[in-house]
Scaffold this motif. Sequence first.
Motif, mmCIF file in Angstrom:
data_model
loop_
_atom_site.group_PDB
_atom_site.id
_atom_site.type_symbol
_atom_site.label_atom_id
_atom_site.label_comp_id
_atom_site.label_asym_id
_atom_site.label_seq_id
_atom_site.Cartn_x
_atom_site.Cartn_y
_atom_site.Cartn_z
ATOM 1 N N LYS A 2 0.832 -1.213 0.000
ATOM 2 C CA LYS A 2 0.000 0.000 0.000
ATOM 3 C C LYS A 2 0.860 1.254 0.000
ATOM 4 O O LYS A 2 1.984 1.236 0.508
ATOM 5 N N TRP A 4 0.439 5.056 1.505
ATOM 6 C CA TRP A 4 -0.398 5.977 2.284
ATOM 7 C C TRP A 4 0.105 7.389 2.057
ATOM 8 O O TRP A 4 1.240 7.700 2.424
ATOM 9 N N GLU A 18 -3.033 2.732 10.082
ATOM 10 C CA GLU A 18 -2.871 1.461 9.383
ATOM 11 C C GLU A 18 -1.382 1.124 9.208
ATOM 12 O O GLU A 18 -0.951 -0.012 9.430
ATOM 13 N N GLN A 21 0.093 0.103 12.548
ATOM 14 C CA GLN A 21 -0.335 -1.262 12.892
ATOM 15 C C GLN A 21 0.477 -2.288 12.098
ATOM 16 O O GLN A 21 0.907 -3.312 12.625
#
Length: 399
Positions: A2, A4, A18, A21
Amino acid sequence: MKVWRVSSTQPSEESLLEAAQALKSGRLVAFPTETVYGLGANALDEAAVRRIFAAKGRPADNPLIVHIADLSQLPQVIDPHGVIPPAAKRLMEVFWPGPLTIILPVHPQLAPSVHPGMATVGVRIPNHPVAQKLLALAGCPVAAPSANKSGRPSPTTAMDVLEDMSLDLVEGDGVVDGGSCDVGVESTVIGFEEGKVVIYRPGGISQEQLEAQLDVPVLLDPHITLTSSSPSTTKRELERGPGNIEAGFAPRSPGMKYRHYAPKAQVWVWWGKPAQMKQRMMEFAANHADQELGLITQHPWGDCPGNVHCWAALGLAAGAGTGGAMDSDMVAGRGGVPGSESSLAAYTRILSRELYRLLREFDRHQVAHILIEGVPPTGLGLAVMNRLMKASEGRIERL
Ligand code: TXA
Ligand code: MG
């Protein structure tokens, strides 16, 4: 994998939850610091840390820097029975958060691969809003080398990270895109030997800045000069470290022995008298008239030769448009001259910030050679010239 995208100055907690985490649970997350982008993993998780070495192609004996959010996390990473020298405490107070890595006795709970075969660990608190919030949310110490393939220029944008790492980051991993890094060269790495502070890698905090805060000597590790095996007239200038180097004597900071920061093009550096520098570069361009060249200078050349893609740090590169299409994308330095900063100091700061990005950009344009106007090796200039020495494999001439 991903990506971000977050605000570089005021990232919200939600935008980073996220990623935090993912870090905590053992995934790889690249993130911006004030120096360069780091490739982070939970420093307590051996499997996660090993993935950093695999992704970068990093030699297993090269230790990682551990990043913490603030001083309250220091006991998690350093030996509870170890001694912190008073000079270290002073430097933490003055330069943290910031581009200073301090070598201290390691806590046994850290993943062994963070500090292969060493009883010490390099620690730093980065001074970047995104790094700080991410580290605080993750709540664990984060091992993070620069997020490039080993040997390549360090990444100063998320795009640079993706260029090197996108095939190695898999589902669950990610990159936090917080814009471009401000300092550009990596942190200064220091240790303590017999009551003295020793710089193992010059970086964003200069020897002079450290000296001004301490009443103990601040020395340069002699290996800082061993950045190239080829002879160079600059080498003597950089040889300000203590003593001579015995053959086979291993550097205290293993990273110093590897080839680094090298673009695909050959790098050539001149520094000293401006008129002679320009003359040498012009001669080089004339002798390589059938090749595309990249040029990095302090001030724009009004008469940039047609085969040269010119980039100037100060002012708009007026008249540099003869180099072809690339010149329009080679954005000239953003920096003006704040306050009373001299133009050489401004050039050094901007060169530090832009160097890795420019090396990568010139590579994308497939130039054969990159010609660079260097700076005197003092202050931040020492870190810049150390990286240029490595990038050029010693092709540095003082005029
Ligand atoms: O600015 C920076 O320092 C960036 C950002 C991401 O924080 N990080 C970075 O990490 O440059 P890396 O892995 O590319 O460089 C770490 C350097 C290497 O030269 C390594 O040998 C040295 O720090 N180092 C790490 N731990 C050490 C230790 N315990 N003793 C001696 N040197 C150490
Ligand atoms: Mg690195």
